[in-house]
Design a protein around this motif. Structure first.
Motif, short mmCIF file in Angstrom:
data_model
loop_
_atom_site.label_atom_id
_atom_site.label_comp_id
_atom_site.label_asym_id
_atom_site.label_seq_id
_atom_site.Cartn_x
_atom_site.Cartn_y
_atom_site.Cartn_z
N SER A 208 0.84 -1.19 0.00
CA SER A 208 0.00 0.00 0.00
C SER A 208 0.89 1.26 0.00
CB SER A 208 -0.86 -0.08 1.25
OG SER A 208 -1.78 0.91 1.27
N ILE A 209 1.94 1.21 0.82
CA ILE A 209 2.89 2.33 0.86
C ILE A 209 3.58 2.47 -0.49
CG2 ILE A 209 5.08 3.10 1.91
CD1 ILE A 209 4.10 1.90 4.55
N ALA A 210 3.99 1.31 -1.06
CA ALA A 210 4.67 1.33 -2.36
C ALA A 210 3.78 1.98 -3.43
CB ALA A 210 5.05 -0.08 -2.77
N ARG A 211 2.50 1.58 -3.43
CA ARG A 211 1.58 2.13 -4.44
C ARG A 211 1.46 3.66 -4.31
NH1 ARG A 211 -4.20 3.00 -4.54
NH2 ARG A 211 -4.19 2.26 -2.40
N HIS A 212 1.33 4.12 -3.05
CA HIS A 212 1.19 5.57 -2.85
C HIS A 212 2.42 6.32 -3.34
CE1 HIS A 212 -2.36 4.94 -0.34
NE2 HIS A 212 -2.62 6.17 -0.73
N ILE A 213 3.60 5.76 -3.05
CA ILE A 213 4.83 6.44 -3.46
C ILE A 213 4.92 6.48 -4.99
CG2 ILE A 213 7.36 6.38 -3.40
CD1 ILE A 213 7.18 5.21 -0.59
N VAL A 214 4.65 5.34 -5.63
CA VAL A 214 4.75 5.28 -7.10
C VAL A 214 3.74 6.25 -7.73
CG1 VAL A 214 4.36 3.80 -9.11
CG2 VAL A 214 5.65 2.93 -7.18
N GLU A 215 2.50 6.26 -7.21
CA GLU A 215 1.48 7.14 -7.79
C GLU A 215 1.82 8.60 -7.55
OE1 GLU A 215 -2.29 5.64 -6.44
OE2 GLU A 215 -2.18 3.92 -7.81
N ALA A 216 2.47 8.91 -6.42
CA ALA A 216 2.88 10.29 -6.16
C ALA A 216 3.96 10.73 -7.15
CB ALA A 216 3.39 10.43 -4.73
N HIS A 217 4.64 9.76 -7.76
CA HIS A 217 5.64 10.07 -8.79
C HIS A 217 5.00 10.20 -10.17
CE1 HIS A 217 8.75 8.92 -5.87
NE2 HIS A 217 9.62 9.46 -6.70
N GLY A 218 3.72 9.83 -10.26
CA GLY A 218 3.04 9.88 -11.57
C GLY A 218 3.15 8.55 -12.31
N GLY A 219 3.57 7.51 -11.61
CA GLY A 219 3.71 6.19 -12.25
C GLY A 219 2.61 5.26 -11.78
N ARG A 220 2.73 3.98 -12.16
CA ARG A 220 1.74 3.01 -11.66
C ARG A 220 2.45 1.71 -11.32
NH1 ARG A 220 -0.96 -0.67 -15.12
NH2 ARG A 220 0.18 -0.88 -17.06
N ILE A 221 1.80 0.93 -10.49
CA ILE A 221 2.40 -0.32 -10.02
C ILE A 221 1.40 -1.45 -10.21
CG2 ILE A 221 1.66 0.10 -7.61
CD1 ILE A 221 4.29 -1.23 -6.72
N TRP A 222 1.88 -2.61 -10.62
CA TRP A 222 0.97 -3.76 -10.80
C TRP A 222 1.76 -5.06 -10.63
CZ3 TRP A 222 3.26 -1.01 -14.59
CH2 TRP A 222 3.79 -1.67 -15.70
#
Ligand code: ADP
Length: 417
Positions: A385-399
């Motif tokens: 959940s933390i990883a997703r927030h950090i990636v999205e705050a960078h403008g990226g996505r995680i899957w």
């Protein structure tokens, strides 16, 4: 005397004749003007000619024609103001996200804005009944109450087929004896409320297990285990493990809350992807070796620089590698790589571990979600959940991609600098 009367009579007659001629001439030209002006007014009223072209200074009717012209100018001006106002109102009704319906006293919809038609998934609602359009007995009942009792009525309903939570406020339309129905989509607000409620219940649930263990361990110590130094040592060791788990959860919760509320501003710099990948790998190498898992890094050196908060990005990679180490049996392997992906650099962490069931692949990024709570490794369920927030705050996505029993692959993208 008689000689004087005759010329006087003749002169009088002549004057009277001349006056008659003059009056008749004036009358006929007045009549012509009136006819002409009446025709012009008729044309304007039938919209054959624009009112602005009404003649001015019509002979004999100057005052009247000028006054009518002024009046028509004023009316035109007021009309254009009304048009502006109407257009503004129409634009507001078109753009607002709340639905607005106007119904007559019989419940026939007279007007529906696009938001109302979208919320009720009903095209061209005007002309149909309230019941046909809203299709929910509680909403129809609210409209009926408003019609019968005359006061404002509010009703909130959940529509499972459309996964919607709607609130409708019905107020009497005093001009037309009908009613105005305002519909608000509270689905998002409701979802946030549910998330918050779930979050609190999850936190309490997650705290309950370590706290119960701590209570049991301390009670056992008090009940006599303290007198047995070996047992006491073992129990204190277990207490330490529980306390560590609790403090990790507290730290991760705090971190997550800070990231979510934007209190942890990212410090963006231009960074090389291979640098971030190798630093994270170095931090996790000892742990992987201890778990008997090999770790390989493959990263071309000519990748474009990325725009990222290096420390936070390392944290994402560390969280992913940490999971791979936890869920991979000894003898397995972990691979880290990075490559170009459009305007992004895509980072990949893959392992040969236990894998993740397909139905859980999206849910693993939710707070506190763990595939199988009895699985070895333990954890708070907050790392991804933390990883997703950090990636999205960078403008990226995680899957993630995975095949149960064969391993998992996690990808995330970070924009190029
Ligand atoms: P945790 O602290 O439990 O690891 P995460 O949010 O990091 O929390 O992960 C959520 C869940 O996703 C884990 O509990 C696990 O079930 C699953 N998961 C994450 N990474 C992997 C992986 N590499 N292999 C298998 N399962 C994983």
């Amino acid at each position: 005397m008689e000689g004087l009367t005759t010329p006087l009579l003749v002169a009088g007659l002549f004057i009277a004749l001349a006056a008659l001629c003059w009056v008749s001439y004036r009358f006929s030209s007045l009549k012509k003007s009136v006819n002409f002006y009446s025709a012009a007014l008729r044309d304007a009223s039938e919209e054959k000619t624009p009112p602005a072209t009404l003649p001015l200074d019509v002979p004999h009717l100057e005052d009247l024609s000028n006054a009518v012209h002024d009046l028509s100018d004023k009316l035109l001006e007021q009309n254009s103001l009304l048009d502006d106002e109407r257009e503004r109102l129409a634009a507001v009704l078109d753009q607002i996200t709340d639905g607005v319906l106007l119904a007559d006293p019989r419940g026939i919809i007279q007007f529906a804005n696009p938001a109302a038609e979208k919320l009720f998934e009903y095209q061209k609602a005007a002309g149909h009944t309230v019941a046909e359009v809203v299709r929910h007995h509680q909403l129809v009942a609210a409209w009926q109450r408003c019609q019968q009792l005359g006061g404002t009525q509010t009703e909130s309903v959940e529509i499972p087929q459309r996964r919607q939570f709607l609130q409708m406020i019905v107020t009497p339309d005093t001009h037309r004896a009908g009613s105005i129905l305002l519909v608000q989509d509270l689905t998002r607000v409701r979802r946030l409320e549910t998330v918050r409620r779930d979050f609190i219940s999850n936190v309490s649930h997650e705290l309950r297990t370590p706290l119960a263990s701590l209570k049991a361990l301390t009670e056992t110590l008090q009940d006599g285990a303290l007198d047995d130094p070996q047992a006491a040592h073992r129990f204190v060791g277990r207490i330490q493990i529980e306390v560590d788990a609790l403090s990790q959860m507290a730290a991760e919760l705090l971190e997550l809350t800070r990231i979510e509320s934007g209190q942890l501003p990212l410090e963006f710099t231009k960074t090389r992807p291979d640098f971030v990948l190798n630093t994270a790998a170095d931090r996790m190498r000892a742990q992987a070796e201890r778990a008997g898992v090999t770790m390989n890094v493959e990263c071309p050196l000519d990748l474009p620089d990325i725009h990222a908060d290096t420390l936070r990005l390392e944290q994402v990679l560390v969280n992913l590698i940490h999971n791979s180490v936890k869920f991979t049996s000894p003898g397995g392997s972990i691979g880290l790589s990075a490559g170009e992906d459009g305007n992004f650099v895509r980072f990949t962490v893959h392992d040969t571990g236990v894998g993740i069931p397909a139905e859980d692949l999206l849910r693993i990024f939710e707070r506190f979600f763990r595939v199988d709570r009895s699985r070895a490794g333990g954890g708070t369920g907050l790392g991804l959940s933390i990883a997703r927030h950090i990636v999205e705050a960078h403008g990226g996505r995680i899957w993630a991609e995975s095949e149960e029993g064969r391993g998992s692959v996690f990808h995330f993208t970070i924009p190029n600098a």
